[in-house]
Design a protein around this motif. Structure first.
Motif, short mmCIF file in Angstrom:
data_model
loop_
_atom_site.label_atom_id
_atom_site.label_comp_id
_atom_site.label_asym_id
_atom_site.label_seq_id
_atom_site.Cartn_x
_atom_site.Cartn_y
_atom_site.Cartn_z
N ILE B 181 -28.45 -32.06 -103.54
CA ILE B 181 -28.67 -30.61 -103.48
C ILE B 181 -28.66 -30.14 -102.02
O ILE B 181 -28.21 -29.04 -101.72
N GLU B 182 -29.14 -30.98 -101.12
CA GLU B 182 -29.14 -30.62 -99.70
C GLU B 182 -27.73 -30.27 -99.23
O GLU B 182 -27.56 -29.39 -98.39
N LYS B 183 -26.74 -30.96 -99.77
CA LYS B 183 -25.36 -30.68 -99.37
C LYS B 183 -24.76 -29.56 -100.22
O LYS B 183 -24.14 -28.64 -99.70
N ALA B 184 -24.99 -29.66 -101.53
CA ALA B 184 -24.36 -28.69 -102.43
C ALA B 184 -24.83 -27.27 -102.14
O ALA B 184 -24.05 -26.32 -102.22
N LEU B 185 -26.11 -27.11 -101.81
CA LEU B 185 -26.65 -25.77 -101.57
C LEU B 185 -27.04 -25.61 -100.10
O LEU B 185 -28.02 -24.94 -99.77
N ASP B 186 -26.27 -26.26 -99.23
CA ASP B 186 -26.59 -26.25 -97.80
C ASP B 186 -26.62 -24.82 -97.24
O ASP B 186 -27.50 -24.46 -96.46
N SER B 187 -25.65 -24.02 -97.63
CA SER B 187 -25.57 -22.66 -97.07
C SER B 187 -26.79 -21.83 -97.47
O SER B 187 -27.23 -20.99 -96.69
N GLU B 188 -27.30 -22.04 -98.68
CA GLU B 188 -28.49 -21.29 -99.10
C GLU B 188 -29.75 -21.83 -98.42
O GLU B 188 -30.61 -21.06 -98.00
N LEU B 189 -29.83 -23.14 -98.32
CA LEU B 189 -31.04 -23.75 -97.75
C LEU B 189 -31.13 -23.52 -96.24
O LEU B 189 -32.22 -23.35 -95.71
N ARG B 190 -29.97 -23.53 -95.59
CA ARG B 190 -29.96 -23.41 -94.13
C ARG B 190 -30.16 -21.96 -93.71
O ARG B 190 -29.46 -21.07 -94.19
N GLY B 191 -31.11 -21.72 -92.88
CA GLY B 191 -31.34 -20.36 -92.38
C GLY B 191 -30.53 -20.11 -91.12
O GLY B 191 -29.73 -20.94 -90.69
N HIS B 192 -30.71 -18.94 -90.54
CA HIS B 192 -30.03 -18.60 -89.29
C HIS B 192 -31.09 -18.35 -88.22
O HIS B 192 -31.93 -17.46 -88.38
N ALA B 193 -31.01 -19.12 -87.14
CA ALA B 193 -32.01 -19.00 -86.08
C ALA B 193 -31.86 -17.66 -85.37
O ALA B 193 -30.77 -17.11 -85.27
N GLY B 194 -32.96 -17.13 -84.88
CA GLY B 194 -32.95 -15.87 -84.15
C GLY B 194 -33.43 -16.07 -82.72
O GLY B 194 -33.76 -17.19 -82.31
N THR B 195 -33.43 -14.98 -81.95
CA THR B 195 -33.92 -15.07 -80.57
C THR B 195 -34.88 -13.91 -80.30
O THR B 195 -34.77 -12.85 -80.92
N GLU B 196 -35.78 -14.15 -79.36
CA GLU B 196 -36.78 -13.15 -79.01
C GLU B 196 -36.90 -13.11 -77.49
O GLU B 196 -36.86 -14.17 -76.84
N ARG B 197 -37.02 -11.90 -76.94
CA ARG B 197 -37.22 -11.77 -75.49
C ARG B 197 -38.71 -11.58 -75.25
O ARG B 197 -39.30 -10.62 -75.77
N LEU B 198 -39.29 -12.47 -74.50
CA LEU B 198 -40.73 -12.42 -74.26
C LEU B 198 -40.96 -12.05 -72.80
O LEU B 198 -40.54 -12.77 -71.90
N LEU B 199 -41.62 -10.92 -72.59
CA LEU B 199 -41.96 -10.47 -71.24
C LEU B 199 -43.22 -11.22 -70.80
O LEU B 199 -44.23 -11.21 -71.52
N THR B 200 -43.15 -11.86 -69.65
CA THR B 200 -44.29 -12.67 -69.21
C THR B 200 -44.81 -12.18 -67.86
O THR B 200 -44.10 -11.51 -67.11
#
Lengths: 161, 695
Positions: B181-200
């Motif tokens: 299932i990890e392969k067959a439904l890889d596109s559903e299981l795999r998310g898309h990483a995001g980015t955040e700008r953190l002011l420090t």
């Protein structure tokens, strides 16, 4: 006007100190002369002790107006600065809380994995074997009769009834 | 002041004003340069100083069983990298990192040195470190150590359902499904990483953050698999394979009405938490039940007989001439395993698993019809279950059939199927004639998967007749599945099979078998179908695969809370005890079978004889008389012993009881299913035997 050159030629001026002192002693109203300039200052003593300040009815109003204006200015500046500072402080707090939230979510995930591992059938089966427990049969029913262990509830009619 | 001094003063003031103006102009120009000309450059520099680009990892979706029990989860972990150019002292750095991360110091020092020489600005130190290691490293506050959030896949139940779940591999720093299932439904299981700008601030403490690209977490998948049934299937499959010295095995349990697969077990198995190793048995990561086809053998007779009921006038009580135990068919000789059955009914052909009877029926069906029904039952095509390496099995086209192919196919040879396909075919019988699509996914995210409408492939009355005949296999005393462990409170039916394994190297069938049993329960309204296949066994279908079938079916019926259709009998023996008894029975049967095989081996011809529920291989040799193996018939109970009424009609029971002078109490109608006291018990004088009949 004094120049830097004259300023550094102070030795001459100090050397002439006695003469100046004697001149000041001669005229009490004469002030110290500017060095190397032909400009002389005099002070005039005026006795104002007998002068009484005339009451100004608008002065108080002006004073309060000035105070009010200063306060208003302070409030205006504050109203601009305080939110900014507050936002900065809140930003610190929000970011800290975000990190805390993420840490708690991560912790929950770890606990979920731990719970799932503890509830895994293989572990439960091993524990059941340790405690001499057998798997339940489909819809297993314990038939109660007179030979059944007395620890079990006896749900049949008693002979007296 | 004289005029000269005044002029000098004015000059000085002019210069001062000029300098101030120039200063102002310079500031203005610089501002233009900063704010307009080099705006982007300085903005980037400022951001580099004040802002941190934080990657928001998208967690891979979890996989749950049908009850919400997690089978695969992703945990957040850190990976460590360094910028070799910023490392102040390579020796100390490698010492510190190696001691905390438990890696080889020399090797790390070498890699660091190499990176510095190559002027690299980035070097992975260790990926996916443990939380404790991460905390220790972070507590050092070393600015040349960078942490990267990643996720690590965990399978909390270990090997349970490992072949269904599959595994992951890392490609371009990203986890991707490698199997299951990890392969067959890889596109559903795999998310898309995001980015955040953190002011420090100057201390790198976060002040404000802005999401540049929102992370999308992978969807969670809920499978139709039930963890408890899956575990039981794996446990008893392992016992069945190991106790019979077989090589591999597979079990599929499914709902015949909805197609939901409750369990898909394979042996050997593996722990997906561990990387592949050389110590693993070969093929441990193969999903045998869905990916590896085999010759089904006698279980395929169910298809032949169903086709006969559909296309001919043969009925269960139609007499079929099975001859004296041998049949010459276009120069090929087919034998029954033990002895000839003479003329027996079609129902008894299935109960005996008569090879000649199946061929006779197959001949009446005809090649075209038989092939049509083979396809109708779903053989030769993929079932559509979402597994990446599902095999379609092999069904030859009619043009490629030889003269003897119809005989082979009628007995389950010259055809290959997977265990999953057999379960699907058995579901046709169990659900009243509908071909269902097996389902492995119950929910994709929060959306329930659509249930595909099944296709009718045989008439309902045919399916019901087949159910009754398959029940006869396990309740008739001569049935090949008669000795299967009973399932308390439930009726069940099925078919045994023992197909000889063909050795490709020597072009001969070996003495190893694909022992299988496929069945359903309860008979009147089947809720569960279970198919067990044990490959490379020296034993046969019923004793090898039967105990595992009973154990898995009993567990599935219990877990799915299927209503009982028979009075309950409590077996004091535990499951493991039953399994041990089954093992003993297997060995005894294997010994008996070995006698029969020995008789064949003494013959100069290649062995084509099998156990009665097995399918013989075809041989081109001329007809030879094969000595019939001695059949040990158990003695009937004598004197005060209770006879065995199970599987008999009420009339037969009454006649036998009258003949033996026994008092009986009957209840229900149909065939005898239970009796108290059980067969073989010593009867007290005047004691009545209570017989429960059911349809």
């Amino acid at each position: 006007m004094a120049t830097l050159a004259t300023f550094f030629r102070r030795t001459d001026w100090i050397a002439a100190g006695e003469q100046t002192t004697s001149r000041e002693q001669m005229n009490h109203y004469q002030l110290r002369a500017l060095p190397n300039d032909d400009v002389y200052f005099y002070s005039k003593r005026i006795d104002n002790s007998r002068i009484i300040r005339q009451a100004d009815p608008q002065a108080k109003t002006q004073c309060w107006s000035a105070i009010g204006a200063a306060c208003l200015l302070a409030v205006l500046v504050g109203s601009v600065a305080v939110p900014s500072v507050g936002a900065r402080l809140a930003g610190y707090k929000v970011e800290t809380l975000k990190q805390e939230r993420q840490a708690l979510l991560d912790e929950r995930k770890k606990l979920e994995v731990e719970e799932a591992a503890l509830l895994s059938p293989a572990r439960l089966d091993a524990l059941a074997k340790q405690h001499n427990l057998s798997g339940a049969a489909a819809g297993q029913v314990i038939h109660l009769d007179s030979t059944t262990d007395s620890a079990l509830a006896f749900n049949v009619k008693s002979p007296r009834e | 002041m004289d005029a000269g001094a005044r002029l000098r003063a004015v000059k000085r003031l002019t210069w001062l004003v000029g300098a101030i103006v120039l200063w102002g102009v310079a500031i203005f120009l610089k501002l233009i340069s900063l704010q307009l000309i080099h705006h982007k450059k300085y903005l980037a520099m400022a951001r580099q100083q004040q802002e941190m680009k934080v990657e928001l990892p998208a967690a891979r979706g979890n996989i749950y069983d049908r009850n919400g029990q997690p089978l695969a989860m992703s945990l957040p972990v850190d990976s460590v990298s360094v910028n070799p150019r910023r490392v102040p002292n390579l020796s100390i750095a490698s010492e510190v990192l190696a001691s905390i991360l438990n890696i080889d110091r020399e090797e790390l020092a070498g890699r660091l040195q190499n990176a510095v020489e190559l002027k690299k600005g980035f070097l992975w130190v260790k990926r996916k470190i443990r939380p404790a290691e991460s905390e220790r490293l972070k507590s050092l506050h070393l600015d040349w150590i960078d942490f990267h959030p990643e996720s690590s896949r965990t399978y909390p139940a270990g090997p349970v359902a490992s072949h269904v779940l599959g595994m992951l591999y890392v490609e371009e720093d990203e986890e991707r499904g490698a199997a299951g299932i990890e392969k067959a439904l890889d596109s559903e299981l795999r998310g898309h990483a995001g980015t955040e700008r953190l002011l420090t601030d100057v201390h790198r403490r976060g002040l404000d953050s802005q999401i540049s690209l929102a992370a999308q977490a992978g969807k969670s998948i809920t499978l139709t698999i039930d963890e408890a049934i899956q575990f039981t299937a794996e446990k008893y499959l392992r016992l069945a394979v190991e106790s019979n010295h077989a090589s591999t095995g597979s079990i599929v349990a499914m709902n015949p009405n909805s197609g939901e697969v409750y369990a898909m077990a394979n042996y050997p198995t593996y722990d997906p938490n561990l990387p592949p190793s050389k110590n693993e048995p070969p093929g441990a990561r193969l999903n045998l039940g869905a990916s590896v086809p085999f010759e089904p053998g006698s279980v395929f007779k169910v298809v032949t007989l169903s086709a006969a009921l559909e296309t001919t006038n043969i009925r269960p009580d139609t007499i079929i001439n099975c001859g004296s135990g041998a049949m010459n068919f276009f120069g090929r000789v087919v034998h029954e395993a033990k002895h000839g059955y003479g003329s027996i009914s079609m129902a008894d052909v299935l109960a005996h698993s008569s090879n000649i009877g199946a061929i006779q029926i197959g001949l009446k069906v005809g090649e075209k019809n038989l092939l049509d029904y083979v396809h109708r039952f779903g053989f030769g095509s993929k079932s559509g279950v979402p597994l990446p390496a599902e095999a379609s099995g092999r069904v030859r086209k009619l043009e490629r059939w030889t003269k003897t192919s119809i005989a082979s196919v009628a007995m389950g040879q010259e055809i290959s199927t997977t265990t999953l396909q057999l379960a699907r075919a058995c579901s046709v019988i169990a659900n009243g004639g509908l071909l269902v699509k097996p389902r492995l996914v119950l929910k994709d995210g929060d959306i329930a998967q659509q249930y595909e409408q099944p296709v009718r492939v045989i008439r309902p009355e045919t399916a019901i007749t087949m159910r009754q005949m398959m029940e006869g296999v396990v309740i008739k005393p001569f049935g090949t599945g008669f000795h299967l462990p009973r399932i308390s409170g439930y009726s069940f039916g099925g078919k045994t099979g023992s197909a000889q394994i063909y050795d490709v190297a020597s072009h001969h069938y070996t003495h190893l078998y694909n022992a299988s049993f496929m069945g359903f329960a309860p008979v009147n309204n089947p809720s569960i179908v279970v198919v067990v296949t044990v490959n490379g066994s020296k034993g046969f279908g019923a004793p090898v695969a039967g105990p595992a079938f009973s154990a898995v079916m009993a567990e599935a019926l219990r877990v799915m809370d299927v209503p009982k259709d028979l009075p309950e009998t409590i077996d004091p023996k535990s499951d493991d005890q039953k399994m041990l008894l089954a093992k003993a029975a297997t060995r005894a049967d294997a010994d008996n079978a070995a006698d029969a095989v020995m008789g064949d081996e003494s013959s100069p011809q290649p062995n084509i004889l099998e156990e009665e529920d097995t399918v013989p291989s075809m041989a081109t040799a001329a007809a030879v008389t094969i000595p019939v193996a001695q059949v040990i018939i158990p003695k009937k109970p004598e004197g005060s012993q209770a006879p065995n009424f199970r599987g008999k009609t009420m009339r037969a029971v009454m006649e036998e009881a009258t003949e033996l002078g026994l008092r009986i109490m009957v209840a229900g109608s149909g065939v005898a299913r239970q009796q108290v006291p059980p067969p073989g018990s010593i009867l007290q004088p005047g004691e009545a035997i209570r017989v429960q009949f059911a349809r």
